[in-house]
Scaffold this motif. Sequence first.
Motif, PDB file in Angstrom:
ATOM      1  N   ARG A 129       0.829  -1.220   0.000  1.00 34.67           N
ATOM      2  CA  ARG A 129       0.000   0.000   0.000  1.00 34.67           C
ATOM      3  C   ARG A 129       0.860   1.265   0.000  1.00 34.67           C
ATOM      4  NH1 ARG A 129      -4.531  -1.912   4.336  1.00 34.67           N
ATOM      5  NH2 ARG A 129      -5.733  -3.198   2.895  1.00 34.67           N
ATOM      6  N   ARG A 132       2.627   1.606  -3.420  1.00 32.05           N
ATOM      7  CA  ARG A 132       1.640   2.030  -4.416  1.00 32.05           C
ATOM      8  C   ARG A 132       1.266   3.487  -4.224  1.00 32.05           C
ATOM      9  NH1 ARG A 132      -3.939   1.787  -4.106  1.00 32.05           N
ATOM     10  NH2 ARG A 132      -4.985   1.777  -6.102  1.00 32.05           N
ATOM     11  N   SER A 133       1.039   3.889  -2.988  1.00 29.06           N
ATOM     12  CA  SER A 133       0.671   5.264  -2.680  1.00 29.06           C
ATOM     13  C   SER A 133       1.774   6.242  -3.081  1.00 29.06           C
ATOM     14  CB  SER A 133       0.365   5.388  -1.186  1.00 29.06           C
ATOM     15  OG  SER A 133       0.166   6.721  -0.828  1.00 29.06           O
ATOM     16  N   MET A 136       1.863   6.426  -6.827  1.00 28.78           N
ATOM     17  CA  MET A 136       0.687   7.106  -7.384  1.00 28.78           C
ATOM     18  C   MET A 136       0.779   8.624  -7.250  1.00 28.78           C
ATOM     19  SD  MET A 136      -2.659   4.742  -6.844  1.00 28.78           S
ATOM     20  CE  MET A 136      -3.701   6.082  -7.317  1.00 28.78           C
ATOM     21  N   ARG A 140       0.294  10.486 -10.683  1.00 30.38           N
ATOM     22  CA  ARG A 140      -1.012  11.150 -10.849  1.00 30.38           C
ATOM     23  C   ARG A 140      -0.996  12.318 -11.845  1.00 30.38           C
ATOM     24  NH1 ARG A 140      -2.723  11.102  -5.703  1.00 30.38           N
ATOM     25  NH2 ARG A 140      -3.758   9.125  -6.019  1.00 30.38           N
ATOM     26  N   ASP A 145      -3.697   6.952 -16.145  1.00 28.93           N
ATOM     27  CA  ASP A 145      -4.094   5.887 -15.220  1.00 28.93           C
ATOM     28  C   ASP A 145      -2.965   5.649 -14.208  1.00 28.93           C
ATOM     29  OD1 ASP A 145      -5.130   3.725 -13.888  1.00 28.93           O
ATOM     30  OD2 ASP A 145      -5.533   2.530 -15.688  1.00 28.93           O
ATOM     31  N   GLU A 147      -3.007   4.557 -11.245  1.00 30.52           N
ATOM     32  CA  GLU A 147      -3.125   3.304 -10.501  1.00 30.52           C
ATOM     33  C   GLU A 147      -2.461   2.163 -11.278  1.00 30.52           C
ATOM     34  OE1 GLU A 147      -6.560   0.573  -8.434  1.00 30.52           O
ATOM     35  OE2 GLU A 147      -6.993   2.658  -8.890  1.00 30.52           O
ATOM     36  N   SER A 150       1.331   2.624 -11.312  1.00 30.92           N
ATOM     37  CA  SER A 150       1.907   2.291 -10.010  1.00 30.92           C
ATOM     38  C   SER A 150       1.967   0.785  -9.803  1.00 30.92           C
ATOM     39  CB  SER A 150       1.083   2.936  -8.893  1.00 30.92           C
ATOM     40  OG  SER A 150       1.091   4.332  -9.038  1.00 30.92           O
ATOM     41  N   GLU A 151       0.914   0.082 -10.179  1.00 27.86           N
ATOM     42  CA  GLU A 151       0.898  -1.374 -10.062  1.00 27.86           C
ATOM     43  C   GLU A 151       1.986  -1.994 -10.938  1.00 27.86           C
ATOM     44  OE1 GLU A 151      -0.760  -3.487  -8.041  1.00 27.86           O
ATOM     45  OE2 GLU A 151      -1.616  -1.739  -7.051  1.00 27.86           O
TER      46      GLU A 151
END
Length: 192
Positions: A129, A132-133, A136, A140, A145, A147, A150-151
């Motif tokens: 988390r 990813r945060s 992101m 952003r 996209d 998300e 980041s993935e």
Amino acid sequence: MPKLGMEPIRRDALVKAAIVEIGEAGTLDVTVSQIARRAGMSSALAHHYFGSKEEMLVAAMRHILTLFGAEVRGALIMARDPAGRIEAVVRASFASQNFRPATAASWLHFYLQAQSSDKTRRLLTVYHRRLRSNLMVGFRPLVSDPEAASETIGALIDGVYLRQVLRPEAMSNAAAIELVLAAVHRLIREGS
């Protein structure tokens, strides 16, 4: 009579010994006795401080995550823009203290342990988390996209660690950073 103030020192020695022992053995099938011997103490003392091998391994994972988190925070302070944030996270992911062979092997085995240990699974969930945060926030303003971007980069970082453990010759930190940053730059160029 126990020596006052020795518990944190001994716990730290056991945690570091667990990381090295897992890295050298290439498995979680190391014993508390092996870890304690490497730390220069008895297995009874190791059990006294941690209660079980699982607790010791969870403490080792926390230690690795603490070092990683400090590296990321330090790198993010220097970031000047969104792309710099992403680069900071990638560079921190492959900093020398995080990408040593023993630490990389420990990561792989902690992933395996997370399949059967709720405590380890929770730690890995927190790590994912946060990674990813942090990614992101950088992606952003740069891609449509963030998300998915980041993935993708998070999975690539994990994949480089996996390959680090499995390849006959270790990949250098610089090569790992270059590989992942090339993917970051492609994602930004494509704007996906």
